[in-house]
Design a protein around this motif. Structure first.
Motif, PDB file in Angstrom:
ATOM      1  N   ALA A 484      -1.806   2.288  10.942  1.00  0.00           N
ATOM      2  CA  ALA A 484      -1.115   3.319  10.148  1.00  0.00           C
ATOM      3  C   ALA A 484      -0.115   4.074  11.009  1.00  0.00           C
ATOM      4  O   ALA A 484      -0.334   4.207  12.223  1.00  0.00           O
ATOM      5  N   PRO A 485       1.007   4.553  10.399  1.00  0.00           N
ATOM      6  CA  PRO A 485       1.951   5.352  11.193  1.00  0.00           C
ATOM      7  C   PRO A 485       1.273   6.621  11.696  1.00  0.00           C
ATOM      8  O   PRO A 485       0.273   7.073  11.138  1.00  0.00           O
ATOM      9  N   LEU A 486       1.859   7.172  12.730  1.00  0.00           N
ATOM     10  CA  LEU A 486       1.287   8.353  13.376  1.00  0.00           C
ATOM     11  C   LEU A 486       1.247   9.550  12.424  1.00  0.00           C
ATOM     12  O   LEU A 486       0.297  10.336  12.434  1.00  0.00           O
ATOM     13  N   GLY A 487       2.292   9.673  11.584  1.00  0.00           N
ATOM     14  CA  GLY A 487       2.345  10.766  10.609  1.00  0.00           C
ATOM     15  C   GLY A 487       2.635  12.103  11.232  1.00  0.00           C
ATOM     16  O   GLY A 487       2.157  13.139  10.780  1.00  0.00           O
ATOM     17  N   TRP A 488       3.427  12.094  12.290  1.00  0.00           N
ATOM     18  CA  TRP A 488       3.733  13.356  13.012  1.00  0.00           C
ATOM     19  C   TRP A 488       4.807  14.174  12.315  1.00  0.00           C
ATOM     20  O   TRP A 488       4.830  15.374  12.349  1.00  0.00           O
ATOM     21  N   TYR A 489       5.768  13.441  11.670  1.00  0.00           N
ATOM     22  CA  TYR A 489       6.841  14.181  10.977  1.00  0.00           C
ATOM     23  C   TYR A 489       6.980  13.673   9.558  1.00  0.00           C
ATOM     24  O   TYR A 489       6.405  12.643   9.195  1.00  0.00           O
TER      25      TYR A 489
END
Ligand code: NAD
Length: 489
Positions: A484-489
């Motif tokens: 899964a993408p990191l989801g930081w932004y």
């Protein structure tokens, strides 16, 4: 007279220096050999060789099995040369031949023991909570400076070379000024082992304040493993701090308490007091030079120590009937004699010995073992490391006082307690702040068990599992297992 070269980048060399150092036989005061007094430039060359061997050479990428086999070969070759090396050790250092034989045998064991460790270096999986894996890799610390003292020349070299080699490090060994000969013989053994790449081990002889200092101040050295005095240990830490924050392990001085309770087995206890303090002429970092004896047996104990000491044969180490050899040098003898005088002035009672031996021993550096009674722990002879055969016997009343006196020292290398009461023994073991505690013995040392000090006796441990850890770095590796993408932004 024999001249020994140094060993740098796989070559035997005199270095750029024309200056040579005389090497003495302390039993006769005669010059027996000469070795180069290396310059800083020589040390730079050796460091460069070790750096190259680490950064570009194959050694650190050898498998554990390959490195282990090299260590076993060193052990086999040393074993073949054992008799000759033991004799040379005695001629150069002075210690009795039987003790040199033990030292060489222990050096062999040390290479075998750490040869075994070469295949047992591994990290661990770290139990992190996320969908990822974290594990620790153990890697060689890099280029190591190994600086050793003169009291166990070949053995101290083995304690450092063997684990550093097993770990995959490269190194520059600097033996003590007075005792480089067995280490330079070891260089020939290393050179003959084809599988050991050139430049992995370099041996540089010279003055501590010159080449030893250059080694500990070098930005190209990753670690210094030092055994010697607390005073020089301090300089090494400073040099490490001022240069590149290199790692340091320090095995330093001591003033170890040897504690005798009234319920100890009397005869072995007296022998343990003498052996603990006088073995190797008292030139032992862990010497039990503060002999704490319970009041109720004090007079009888001191009397028995005197009677036994009278029977100790002193003379050249090559004569097997001698249990004590000469001290290392004229200068050191005078230093120890100075402490004997100081003890008398401080008000301690010199009840035996302390005189330089004359007659046919006059040219050597022989001193009668000295026993001081009625010593208080505040006296210099009870606080300072004398590094010679001088026993300070101190009375104590009870267990509480024994522990208090034992701990009243800046040092914390070792200690021993003698009693038939196992509960008391263990209470004392727990209460004394030192790195090695013996019960009903003093001095046995095993390559399988850690060695090193609390307080101003050092930093870190040699031997055992700790010995190999000293030459390893831990690298933490993280592997993301989440797609899964990191989801930081
Ligand atoms: P030392 O400290 O004088 O010398 C030790 C080594 O350090 C020598 O090789 C010397 O040339 C080198 N040296 C000196 N000045 C230096 C400097 N400025 N920078 C770098 N290196 C320098 O000790 P010594 O007289 O050879 O040995 C006796 C001491 O060693 C005693 O204090 C003894 O307790 C200690 N020792 C400790 C252990 C231990 O395991 N804790 C074992 C043996 C000896």
């Amino acid at each position: 007279m024999k001249t020994y070269p140094m060993y740098v980048a796989g070559e035997f060399t005199a270095g750029v220096t024309t200056q040579m150092m005389d090497i003495y036989n302390p039993a006769t005061g005669e010059v027996i050999a000469q070795v180069p007094q290396a310059t800083r430039q020589d040390m730079e060359r050796a460091i460069e060789a070790a750096r190259n061997a680490f950064d570009r050479g194959p050694w650190r990428n050898f498998t554990g099995q390959q490195r282990g086999r090299v260590l076993f070969k060193i052990a086999d070759a040393l074993r073949k040369e054992a008799a000759r090396l033991a004799e040379l050790e005695t001629v150069n250092m002075g210690k009795p031949l039987t003790e040199s034989e033990y030292d060489v045998a222990d050096a062999v064991t040390c290479f075998e023991y750490f040869g075994g460790w070469a295949t047992k270096i591994f990290g661990e999986v770290n139990p992190i909570p996320d969908n990822a894996m974290s594990f620790t890799l153990k890697e060689p610390v890099g280029v190591c400076g190994l600086i050793i003292p003169w009291n166990y020349p070949l053995l101290m070299a083995a304690w450092k070379l063997a684990p550093a080699l097993a770990a995959g490090c490269t190194m520059i060994l600097k033996p003590a000024e007075a005792t480089p000969l067995t280490v330079l013989e070891l260089a020939k053994i290393l050179d003959a082992i084809e599988e050991l790449p050139k430049g992995v081990v370099n041996i540089v002889t010279g003055l501590g304040e010159e080449v030893g200092a250059a080694l500990s101040a070098s930005h190209k050295v990753d670690k210094v493993a030092f055994t010697g005095s607390t005073e020089v240990g301090r300089l090494i830490m400073q040099a490490a701090a001022k240069s590149n924050i290199k790692k340091v392990t320090l095995e330093l001085g001591g003033k170890s308490p040897n504690i005798f309770f009234s319920d100890a087995d009397f005869t072995p206890a007296v022998e343990g007091a003498l052996f603990g303090c006088f073995v190797n002429q008292g030139e032992v970092c862990s010497a039990g030079s503060r002999i704490l004896v319970q009041e109720t047996i004090y007079d009888k104990f001191v009397e028995a120590m005197i009677e036994k000491t009278k029977t100790i044969h002193i003379g050249p180490g090559l004569d097997r009937s001698n249990k004590l050899g000469p001290l290392i040098s004229e200068e050191h003898l005078q230093r120890v004699e100075g402490y004997v005088e100081k003890g008398k002035k401080e008000g301690a009672r010199l009840v035996y010995g302390g005189k330089r031996l004359g007659g046919n021993l006059a040219k050597g550096y022989f001193l009668e073992p000295a026993i001081f009674a009625h010593v208080t722990n505040a006296m210099a002879i009870a606080q300072e490391e004398i590094f010679g055969p001088v026993a300070s016997v101190i009375p104590f009343k009870d267990e509480e006082e024994a522990v208090r006196l034992a701990n009243d020292t800046p040092y914390g290398l070792a200690g021993a307690v003698w009693t038939r009461d196992i509960f008391k023994a263990f209470r004392v073991v727990r209460a004394v702040r030192a790195g090695i505690l013996w019960v009903n013995h003093m001095q046995p040392t095993y390559v399988e068990a850690p060695w090193g000090g609390y307080k101003q006796s050092g930093i870190g441990r040699e031997l055992g599992r700790y010995g190999i850890e000293n030459f390893l770095e831990a690298k933490q590796v993280y592997i993301n297992l989440s797609e899964a993408p990191l989801g930081w932004y």
